[in-house]
Write a protein that holds these residues in place. Sequence first.
Motif, short mmCIF file in Angstrom:
data_model
loop_
_atom_site.label_atom_id
_atom_site.label_comp_id
_atom_site.label_asym_id
_atom_site.label_seq_id
_atom_site.Cartn_x
_atom_site.Cartn_y
_atom_site.Cartn_z
N PHE A 1 52.33 20.26 66.61
CA PHE A 1 52.66 20.14 68.04
C PHE A 1 53.77 21.39 68.63
O PHE A 1 54.89 21.02 68.03
CB PHE A 1 52.84 18.88 68.74
CG PHE A 1 53.06 18.87 70.08
CD1 PHE A 1 51.86 19.10 70.96
CD2 PHE A 1 54.08 18.68 70.81
CE1 PHE A 1 51.76 18.85 72.41
CE2 PHE A 1 54.24 18.35 71.89
CZ PHE A 1 53.19 18.55 72.88
N ALA A 2 53.33 22.10 69.29
CA ALA A 2 54.51 23.22 69.64
C ALA A 2 55.20 22.49 70.80
O ALA A 2 54.99 21.77 71.81
CB ALA A 2 53.79 24.48 70.48
N ASP A 3 56.43 22.75 70.71
CA ASP A 3 57.45 22.15 71.50
C ASP A 3 57.34 22.54 72.95
O ASP A 3 57.39 21.82 74.17
CB ASP A 3 59.03 22.59 71.23
CG ASP A 3 59.32 21.77 70.09
OD1 ASP A 3 58.72 20.45 69.81
OD2 ASP A 3 60.41 22.36 69.24
N GLU A 4 56.75 23.66 73.34
CA GLU A 4 56.63 24.28 74.66
C GLU A 4 55.20 23.85 75.26
O GLU A 4 54.72 24.27 76.19
CB GLU A 4 56.61 25.83 74.67
CG GLU A 4 55.66 26.69 73.92
CD GLU A 4 56.02 26.70 72.36
OE1 GLU A 4 55.24 27.14 71.44
OE2 GLU A 4 57.07 26.36 71.90
N MET A 5 54.39 23.32 74.51
CA MET A 5 53.01 22.81 74.78
C MET A 5 53.14 21.66 75.97
O MET A 5 53.88 20.80 75.45
CB MET A 5 52.15 22.29 73.85
CG MET A 5 50.84 22.00 74.01
SD MET A 5 49.81 21.72 72.78
CE MET A 5 49.14 23.41 72.16
N ASP A 6 52.38 21.86 77.10
CA ASP A 6 52.43 20.70 78.13
C ASP A 6 51.26 19.70 77.66
O ASP A 6 50.01 19.97 77.57
CB ASP A 6 52.18 21.53 79.53
CG ASP A 6 51.90 20.47 80.42
OD1 ASP A 6 52.10 19.33 80.34
OD2 ASP A 6 51.90 20.88 81.54
N PRO A 7 51.98 18.61 77.55
CA PRO A 7 50.89 17.70 76.86
C PRO A 7 49.73 17.29 77.84
O PRO A 7 48.61 16.78 77.41
CB PRO A 7 51.69 16.22 76.51
CG PRO A 7 52.82 16.52 77.44
CD PRO A 7 53.18 17.89 77.45
N ALA A 8 49.87 17.63 79.14
CA ALA A 8 48.81 17.28 80.16
C ALA A 8 47.97 18.28 80.13
O ALA A 8 46.81 18.08 80.79
CB ALA A 8 49.65 16.94 81.57
N LYS A 9 48.01 19.36 79.64
CA LYS A 9 47.25 20.48 79.71
C LYS A 9 46.44 20.71 78.36
O LYS A 9 45.88 21.84 78.18
CB LYS A 9 48.04 21.84 80.05
CG LYS A 9 48.36 21.68 81.50
CD LYS A 9 48.91 22.97 81.86
CE LYS A 9 49.56 22.75 83.32
NZ LYS A 9 50.26 24.03 83.96
N MET A 10 46.81 19.88 77.27
CA MET A 10 46.36 20.05 76.01
C MET A 10 44.73 19.54 75.87
O MET A 10 44.61 18.51 76.26
CB MET A 10 47.21 19.23 74.92
CG MET A 10 46.56 19.53 73.46
SD MET A 10 47.57 18.40 72.31
CE MET A 10 48.71 17.33 73.22
N THR A 11 44.06 20.67 75.28
CA THR A 11 42.56 20.12 75.39
C THR A 11 42.35 19.31 73.97
O THR A 11 43.25 19.35 73.04
CB THR A 11 41.65 21.21 75.32
OG1 THR A 11 41.89 22.01 73.90
CG2 THR A 11 41.74 21.99 76.69
N CYS A 12 41.10 18.60 73.91
CA CYS A 12 40.67 17.86 72.82
C CYS A 12 40.67 18.81 71.68
O CYS A 12 41.07 18.54 70.43
CB CYS A 12 39.29 17.06 72.96
SG CYS A 12 39.61 15.67 74.04
N ALA A 13 40.35 20.27 71.76
CA ALA A 13 39.99 21.24 70.61
C ALA A 13 41.41 21.33 70.28
O ALA A 13 41.74 21.52 68.95
CB ALA A 13 39.26 22.30 71.39
N GLU A 14 42.58 21.27 71.21
CA GLU A 14 43.77 21.88 70.62
C GLU A 14 44.37 20.38 69.72
O GLU A 14 45.05 20.73 68.67
CB GLU A 14 44.84 22.21 71.75
CG GLU A 14 44.29 23.64 72.53
CD GLU A 14 44.85 23.86 73.85
OE1 GLU A 14 45.28 24.91 74.20
OE2 GLU A 14 45.25 22.69 74.53
N PHE A 15 44.16 19.45 70.41
CA PHE A 15 44.47 18.13 69.53
C PHE A 15 44.02 18.14 68.25
O PHE A 15 44.68 17.60 67.34
CB PHE A 15 44.32 16.88 70.71
CG PHE A 15 44.74 15.69 70.08
CD1 PHE A 15 46.11 15.34 70.27
CD2 PHE A 15 44.07 14.71 69.50
CE1 PHE A 15 46.61 14.11 69.66
CE2 PHE A 15 44.51 13.57 69.04
CZ PHE A 15 45.71 13.22 68.85
N THR A 16 42.81 18.00 68.13
CA THR A 16 42.05 17.75 67.02
C THR A 16 42.35 18.80 65.93
O THR A 16 42.01 18.64 64.74
CB THR A 16 40.64 17.51 66.91
OG1 THR A 16 39.94 18.69 67.84
CG2 THR A 16 40.09 16.09 67.92
#
Length: 92
Positions: free
Chosen positions: A21-36
């Motif tokens: 998980f990148a520190d600068e990534m906004d958790p509200a904008k993360m897609t399922c593809a990015e998460f998985t």
Amino acid sequence: MKKTLSTLAVLAAIALPSLSFADEMDPAKMTCAEFTAMDAEGMMKATDAMHMAGPDAAMKMDDMMAEEAMKMTMTHCEGKPDMMAMDAMMMK
């Protein structure tokens, strides 16, 4: 079988630059593809960040709750790469 291998190749290409998980990534904008595409540690950090950004932020998650939330997010994300991971986590 060919489709499965192609899908795995695409996912691997996506996963390489974003295994944690990148520190600068906004958790509200993360897609399922990015998460998985993340490794287990990245998913746990992302789950915690999504929890803290969500409506249940006042409730502290213990390790067991975080692991369950991560598993449920993965389940709800299955087959929905464009879905927001936070929405998947909040699904009942």
